[in-house]
Design a protein around this motif. Structure first.
Motif, PDB file in Angstrom:
ATOM      1  N   ARG A 162       9.110  -6.079 -36.254  1.00  0.00           N
ATOM      2  CA  ARG A 162      10.521  -6.047 -35.868  1.00  0.00           C
ATOM      3  C   ARG A 162      10.660  -5.051 -34.724  1.00  0.00           C
ATOM      4  N   TRP A 163      10.919  -5.581 -33.540  1.00  0.00           N
ATOM      5  CA  TRP A 163      10.879  -4.771 -32.331  1.00  0.00           C
ATOM      6  C   TRP A 163      12.211  -4.092 -32.051  1.00  0.00           C
TER       7      TRP A 163
ATOM      8  N   LEU B  82       7.725  -0.651 -24.483  1.00  0.00           N
ATOM      9  CA  LEU B  82       7.855  -1.864 -25.285  1.00  0.00           C
ATOM     10  C   LEU B  82       7.001  -2.998 -24.734  1.00  0.00           C
ATOM     11  N   GLY B  83       7.036  -3.207 -23.418  1.00  0.00           N
ATOM     12  CA  GLY B  83       6.271  -4.300 -22.836  1.00  0.00           C
ATOM     13  C   GLY B  83       4.782  -4.151 -23.073  1.00  0.00           C
ATOM     14  N   TYR B  84       4.276  -2.929 -22.885  1.00  0.00           N
ATOM     15  CA  TYR B  84       2.857  -2.699 -23.126  1.00  0.00           C
ATOM     16  C   TYR B  84       2.502  -2.955 -24.577  1.00  0.00           C
ATOM     17  N   LEU B  85       3.312  -2.443 -25.492  1.00  0.00           N
ATOM     18  CA  LEU B  85       2.979  -2.563 -26.903  1.00  0.00           C
ATOM     19  C   LEU B  85       3.049  -4.012 -27.366  1.00  0.00           C
TER      20      LEU B  85
ATOM     21  N   PRO C 174       1.703  -1.497 -38.502  1.00  0.00           N
ATOM     22  CA  PRO C 174       0.597  -1.349 -37.546  1.00  0.00           C
ATOM     23  C   PRO C 174       1.081  -1.170 -36.115  1.00  0.00           C
ATOM     24  N   ALA C 175       2.178  -1.834 -35.751  1.00  0.00           N
ATOM     25  CA  ALA C 175       2.711  -1.646 -34.404  1.00  0.00           C
ATOM     26  C   ALA C 175       3.199  -0.212 -34.218  1.00  0.00           C
ATOM     27  N   GLY C 176       3.860   0.324 -35.244  1.00  0.00           N
ATOM     28  CA  GLY C 176       4.313   1.710 -35.165  1.00  0.00           C
ATOM     29  C   GLY C 176       3.153   2.682 -35.087  1.00  0.00           C
TER      30      GLY C 176
ATOM     31  N   THR D  41      -9.841  -0.130 -31.882  1.00  0.00           N
ATOM     32  CA  THR D  41     -10.794   0.354 -32.883  1.00  0.00           C
ATOM     33  C   THR D  41     -10.345   1.704 -33.427  1.00  0.00           C
ATOM     34  N   THR D  42      -9.888   2.577 -32.540  1.00  0.00           N
ATOM     35  CA  THR D  42      -9.385   3.876 -32.978  1.00  0.00           C
ATOM     36  C   THR D  42      -8.213   3.709 -33.931  1.00  0.00           C
ATOM     37  N   VAL D  43      -7.275   2.844 -33.580  1.00  0.00           N
ATOM     38  CA  VAL D  43      -6.117   2.608 -34.451  1.00  0.00           C
ATOM     39  C   VAL D  43      -6.566   1.990 -35.771  1.00  0.00           C
ATOM     40  N   MET D  44      -7.492   1.058 -35.706  1.00  0.00           N
ATOM     41  CA  MET D  44      -7.952   0.371 -36.917  1.00  0.00           C
ATOM     42  C   MET D  44      -8.601   1.330 -37.910  1.00  0.00           C
ATOM     43  N   LEU D  45      -9.305   2.329 -37.426  1.00  0.00           N
ATOM     44  CA  LEU D  45      -9.974   3.260 -38.340  1.00  0.00           C
ATOM     45  C   LEU D  45      -8.961   4.075 -39.140  1.00  0.00           C
TER      46      LEU D  45
END
Length: 392
Positions: A34-35, A50-53, A262-264, A294-298
């Motif tokens: 939810r953006w 926002l555009g990048y994310l 995950p977006a946050g 990968t960094t975020v996923m860890l």
């Protein structure tokens, strides 16, 4: 501490493998993000653009191949070991030829062990990569409460506490003499390793210089360069330290949102990678998109973002600062990677020499707060050059 440090460890080999159900749930959450409205003004001026994310999340949900990243990470030797009643994750890669200098490297926040992986081939086999200097046994632990390392269910998990764990880790692996290094939180951990138990340390290498020496009553007056640096730092803090204020006071509150979205989580972490690295404002000119994810996923897969940010609370309210009698006598190298997008200014050498026995001081031509991932050849070459001149 010394008796505990001599206890042998029984490390268990470990492989990274996310459950299919966890990955399926992640994709669903990404699809259903939810953006918020875009911020007014220029992109990134009020936080993550926002555009990048949106573009990143679209790639994350449909193009990013986590299984491929797992295979890459699992090329290294991962272990879990119980240290002080805590399960700690670490990588250990030994020198390819001969006896390597044992070197423990500590990451910061919001980073992971993966930041240091580009250094491994350069340090374990420097000659093969044109680096003049000794080879190393490289040990890269995950900080308590980060990724696959546990965190005690209590407050007080400070850099000084972690420094004691790292001495136990190195002695438990059979190393009697060893080197240490790191940046950000890893700098603080390395500092306390050298302050509290300098005997086993050959030397230390720092690629950030964020810690503050004692400047209270009885200390030498600040030089003009030190005064200018502190003024720059205060300006940076007023504009950029909002994350630290919340993490050092109410980490649990922000943790609910970051652990659920995950977006946050990506927005919270990657805004710092853009600001603290030598990106010029464009993350993907410096870092591969898959590396960033990968960094975020860890953090996402292990659900450790909340436990990781608690470190700010513990450090602020329960941590220690260098006092008037504190000085790191261990030989110290400082590689000054100060080309951050959000500039804090360079600390002068006399600032570092208030706390450290600085033997090597190297301003670098590029690279910022995540130098092992940004400029691995510069970091590895500086480490090898420094320890080549020390008695191991």
């Amino acid at each position: 501490m010394a008796d505990q440090a001599c206890r042998p460890l029984c490390p268990e080999p470990f492989r990274i493998r996310a459950d299919d159900q966890v990955l399926s749930d992640l994709r669903a959450r990404l699809r259903n993000t939810r953006w918020p409205d875009p911020s007014p003004g220029t992109a990134w001026s009020q936080g993550t653009d926002l555009g990048y994310l949106r573009k990143l999340v679209a790639w994350w949900g449909s193009g990013f191949d986590w299984r491929a990243r797992e295979r890459e990470l699992n090329q290294f030797h991962h272990f879990l070991a119980e240290i002080g009643g805590l399960r700690i994750h670490f990588l250990q890669e030994k020198a390819r030829h001969g006896r390597g200098i044992p070197l423990i490297l500590t990451h910061g926040w919001p980073s992971t062990f993966a930041e240091f992986c580009p250094l491994i081939p350069l340090l374990t086999d420097p000659a093969a990569h044109g680096i003049d200097g000794p080879a190393f046994d490289v040990i890269i632990p995950s900080l308590p409460g980060h990724g696959f390392s546990g965190r005690p269910g209590r407050a007080g998990v400070t850099p000084r506490y972690t420094a004691g764990l790292w001495h136990q880790l190195m002695r438990g692996l059979g190393y009697e003499r060893y080197a240490a290094g790191g940046g950000d939180i890893g700098e603080a951990v390395t500092m306390f390793m050298a302050l509290d138990n300098p005997g086993p340390l050959i030397g230390i290498h720092l690629h950030t210089l964020l810690g503050a020496p004692y400047t209270g009553p009885g200390s030498a007056p600040l030089s003009p360069a030190e005064q200018a640096y502190l003024a720059q730092y205060e300006n940076w803090s007023a504009r950029e330290y909002g994350y630290g204020a919340i993490q050092s006071t109410k980490p649990q509150t922000v943790g609910y949102a970051l652990n659920d979205s995950p977006a946050g989580l990506a927005a919270w972490i990657l805004e710092k990678w853009r600001a603290w690295a030598d990106t010029g404002g464009d993350l993907e000119t410096r870092f591969d998109r898959d590396f960033l994810l990968t960094t975020v996923m860890l953090y996402w897969l292990t659900e450790t973002i909340t436990s990781s940010v608690r470190g700010y609370y513990d450090k602020r309210w329960l941590g220690d600062q260098p006092g008037p009698g504190d000085f790191v006598s261990v030989p110290t190298a400082v590689a000054l990677f100060d080309h951050q997008f959000t500039v804090t200014g360079s600390p002068p050498r006399e600032w570092a020499e208030r706390l450290y026995n600085v033997r090597r001081w190297t301003p670098m031509p590029s690279g910022g707060g995540f130098a092992p991932a940004e400029e691995p050849e510069l970091v590895a070459g500086n480490i090898a050059g420094f320890f080549a001149g020390l008695d191991a």
